[in-house]
Design a protein around this motif. Structure first.
Motif, PDB file in Angstrom:
ATOM      1  N   MET A 140     -71.220  34.249 -48.101  1.00 17.87           N
ATOM      2  CA  MET A 140     -71.081  35.523 -47.400  1.00 17.87           C
ATOM      3  C   MET A 140     -70.130  36.432 -48.178  1.00 17.87           C
ATOM      4  N   ILE A 141     -70.331  37.725 -48.081  1.00 18.55           N
ATOM      5  CA  ILE A 141     -69.532  38.724 -48.780  1.00 18.55           C
ATOM      6  C   ILE A 141     -69.038  39.753 -47.768  1.00 18.55           C
ATOM      7  N   VAL A 142     -67.748  40.073 -47.859  1.00 18.44           N
ATOM      8  CA  VAL A 142     -67.155  41.083 -46.978  1.00 18.44           C
ATOM      9  C   VAL A 142     -66.531  42.167 -47.849  1.00 18.44           C
ATOM     10  N   ILE A 143     -66.845  43.413 -47.550  1.00 17.22           N
ATOM     11  CA  ILE A 143     -66.291  44.556 -48.279  1.00 17.22           C
ATOM     12  C   ILE A 143     -65.640  45.505 -47.284  1.00 17.22           C
ATOM     13  N   THR A 144     -64.430  45.941 -47.595  1.00 17.32           N
ATOM     14  CA  THR A 144     -63.763  46.934 -46.759  1.00 17.32           C
ATOM     15  C   THR A 144     -63.568  48.210 -47.561  1.00 17.32           C
ATOM     16  N   LEU A 145     -63.830  49.334 -46.932  1.00 20.72           N
ATOM     17  CA  LEU A 145     -63.706  50.641 -47.585  1.00 20.72           C
ATOM     18  C   LEU A 145     -62.812  51.554 -46.760  1.00 20.72           C
ATOM     19  N   THR A 146     -61.998  52.340 -47.429  1.00 19.67           N
ATOM     20  CA  THR A 146     -61.194  53.357 -46.746  1.00 19.67           C
ATOM     21  C   THR A 146     -61.228  54.649 -47.548  1.00 19.67           C
ATOM     22  N   LYS A 147     -61.428  55.733 -46.843  1.00 20.69           N
ATOM     23  CA  LYS A 147     -61.392  57.081 -47.420  1.00 20.69           C
ATOM     24  C   LYS A 147     -62.355  57.254 -48.601  1.00 20.69           C
ATOM     25  N   VAL A 148     -63.556  56.695 -48.479  1.00 17.58           N
ATOM     26  CA  VAL A 148     -64.553  56.822 -49.546  1.00 17.58           C
ATOM     27  C   VAL A 148     -65.592  57.863 -49.143  1.00 17.58           C
ATOM     28  N   PRO A 149     -66.341  58.428 -50.102  1.00 14.36           N
ATOM     29  CA  PRO A 149     -67.380  59.410 -49.773  1.00 14.36           C
ATOM     30  C   PRO A 149     -68.445  58.814 -48.857  1.00 14.36           C
ATOM     31  N   ALA A 150     -68.992  59.651 -47.981  1.00 17.59           N
ATOM     32  CA  ALA A 150     -70.034  59.183 -47.052  1.00 17.59           C
ATOM     33  C   ALA A 150     -71.253  58.664 -47.798  1.00 17.59           C
ATOM     34  N   SER A 151     -71.556  59.247 -48.955  1.00 20.55           N
ATOM     35  CA  SER A 151     -72.718  58.802 -49.728  1.00 20.55           C
ATOM     36  C   SER A 151     -72.585  57.349 -50.154  1.00 20.55           C
ATOM     37  N   GLY A 174     -60.802  57.034 -52.659  1.00 18.87           N
ATOM     38  CA  GLY A 174     -60.726  55.967 -51.669  1.00 18.87           C
ATOM     39  C   GLY A 174     -60.313  54.631 -52.264  1.00 18.87           C
ATOM     40  N   GLN A 175     -60.396  53.576 -51.421  1.00 17.05           N
ATOM     41  CA  GLN A 175     -60.023  52.232 -51.829  1.00 17.05           C
ATOM     42  C   GLN A 175     -61.049  51.237 -51.316  1.00 17.05           C
ATOM     43  N   ALA A 176     -61.188  50.119 -52.023  1.00 13.16           N
ATOM     44  CA  ALA A 176     -62.157  49.092 -51.628  1.00 13.16           C
ATOM     45  C   ALA A 176     -61.619  47.718 -51.975  1.00 13.16           C
ATOM     46  N   THR A 177     -61.945  46.742 -51.138  1.00 11.78           N
ATOM     47  CA  THR A 177     -61.609  45.343 -51.380  1.00 11.78           C
ATOM     48  C   THR A 177     -62.821  44.496 -51.040  1.00 11.78           C
ATOM     49  N   MET A 178     -63.129  43.517 -51.871  1.00 16.34           N
ATOM     50  CA  MET A 178     -64.281  42.642 -51.641  1.00 16.34           C
ATOM     51  C   MET A 178     -63.838  41.187 -51.664  1.00 16.34           C
ATOM     52  N   VAL A 179     -64.310  40.412 -50.679  1.00 15.76           N
ATOM     53  CA  VAL A 179     -64.069  38.971 -50.612  1.00 15.76           C
ATOM     54  C   VAL A 179     -65.418  38.280 -50.657  1.00 15.76           C
ATOM     55  N   TYR A 180     -65.546  37.254 -51.498  1.00 19.35           N
ATOM     56  CA  TYR A 180     -66.830  36.576 -51.641  1.00 19.35           C
ATOM     57  C   TYR A 180     -66.623  35.093 -51.955  1.00 19.35           C
ATOM     58  N   ASN A 181     -67.679  34.302 -51.718  1.00 15.88           N
ATOM     59  CA  ASN A 181     -67.629  32.860 -51.951  1.00 15.88           C
ATOM     60  C   ASN A 181     -67.387  32.554 -53.416  1.00 15.88           C
ATOM     61  N   ALA A 182     -66.575  31.526 -53.680  1.00 18.07           N
ATOM     62  CA  ALA A 182     -66.297  31.114 -55.049  1.00 18.07           C
ATOM     63  C   ALA A 182     -65.949  29.623 -55.069  1.00 18.07           C
ATOM     64  N   LYS A 183     -66.139  29.001 -56.214  1.00 17.36           N
ATOM     65  CA  LYS A 183     -65.853  27.576 -56.361  1.00 17.36           C
ATOM     66  C   LYS A 183     -64.395  27.388 -56.767  1.00 17.36           C
ATOM     67  N   ASN A 184     -63.509  27.464 -55.789  1.00 22.67           N
ATOM     68  CA  ASN A 184     -62.088  27.187 -56.010  1.00 22.67           C
ATOM     69  C   ASN A 184     -61.541  26.479 -54.776  1.00 22.67           C
ATOM     70  N   GLU A 185     -60.262  26.241 -54.751  1.00 20.02           N
ATOM     71  CA  GLU A 185     -59.667  25.454 -53.662  1.00 20.02           C
ATOM     72  C   GLU A 185     -59.835  26.130 -52.311  1.00 20.02           C
ATOM     73  N   PHE A 186     -59.759  27.444 -52.279  1.00 21.13           N
ATOM     74  CA  PHE A 186     -59.904  28.171 -51.028  1.00 21.13           C
ATOM     75  C   PHE A 186     -61.361  28.422 -50.659  1.00 21.13           C
TER      76      PHE A 186
END
Length: 296
Positions: A1-12, A52-64
């Motif tokens: 699963m992938i989660v992306i958060t956006l703040t103050k980015v263009p509507a497009s 604006g700003q963006a952060t993405m969290v996604y599955n990866a092969k590590n301890e977490f």
């Protein structure tokens, strides 16, 4: 699963993300796409994020079991023995000013020179012809051309039109009449022979490059017409804009002409009318040239 958060980015940009992710809360997008699509979407975010700003969290092969990326300049993603961490920075890093060394100055001068040359080339008038045909159907072995439209842009930058209806022994299907507005009566009263139409087209085109959208379809019908009427085929350079658009715009919903024209803010008042489609296609070619995506 992938989660992306956006703040103050263009509507497009928000609209683009909804093609692959579901917005579960304002600015929070959740989805499950391939790594390739994930990376391409992230590149698109970084390109169009504006202030604006963006952060993405996604599955990866590590301890977490997950990894993250961010565009925020007050945080830094670090790897601590295989564990991804977000380091809060007391002071955001500032970009290092370039141009201290002679080598850096030369690189900057070369970049500026390229930009100037590109701007000069963009103003040059490109001689080009856009061609479009309407037919009784899609099968080149059974169907026939009923209309040919072409638009030429010469050295003066002025446009010249070529528009003819073509007589055929075949009946125009009702669906084609509804689509193109061309009826059997129109062809009988206003149409000319295919031989005459092709000879006039050759004279109109001259030796200029020919462009089209999904040009292979039009070219097959024209080539077949030249062969059946014992007319020397066109040897002009052919430029199909469809693969150029696919390479340039990988995130369009589809690549139908109407969709592509809308993406480039090009109006086509009479879709499926050969001359109108040719005019719109030439405008599309001009846009691609101006954007540096097409060279003639």
């Amino acid at each position: 699963m992938i989660v992306i958060t956006l703040t103050k980015v263009p509507a497009s940009l928000r609209g683009v993300l909804t093609k692959w992710y579901q917005e579960v809360q304002t600015g929070v997008y959740v989805g499950n796409v391939s790594a390739k699509v994930r990376d391409l979407v992230w590149k698109r975010i970084c390109r169009d994020i504006g202030q604006g700003q963006a952060t993405m969290v996604y599955n990866a092969k590590n301890e977490f079991g997950y990894q993250f990326r961010t565009t925020r300049n007050d945080y830094q993603v670090i790897d601590f023995d295989g564990v991804p961490l977000m380091k809060h920075l007391k002071q955001a890093p500032t970009a290092r000013k370039r141009g201290f060394s002679d080598a850096a100055k030369r690189r900057m001068a070369q970049k500026m020179s390229k930009k100037v040359n590109k701007a000069v080339n963009a103003t040059e008038v490109v001689e080009l012809v856009a061609v479009d045909v309407e037919t009784t159907g899609l099968d080149v072995t059974k169907d026939a051309i009923i209309s040919i439209g072409a638009v030429k842009m010469g050295k003066t930058g002025k446009f010249e039109d070529f528009d003819v209806l073509v007589k055929t022994k075949l009946d125009v299907p009702e669906a084609i009449t509804e689509l193109t507005g061309i009826s059997n009566h129109d062809l009988d009263s206003q149409g000319i022979s295919l031989t005459s139409a092709l000879e006039q087209l050759k004279q109109f085109v001259g030796d200029l490059p020919i462009c089209g959208y999904n040009l292979r379809f039009d070219d097959e019908f024209l080539t077949t017409g030249f062969e059946k009427n014992a007319i020397t085929e066109l040897t002009n350079r052919r430029i199909d804009l469809l693969p150029v658009v696919k390479k340039t715009n990988q995130f369009l919903d589809n690549y139908r002409l109407m969709t592509t024209l809308s993406n480039y803010s090009i109006e086509n008042p009479s879709p499926h009318h050969a001359l109108s489609d040719a005019r719109a296609t030439l405008k599309l070619a001009t846009k691609l040239i101006e954007n540096g995506n097409l060279q003639i």
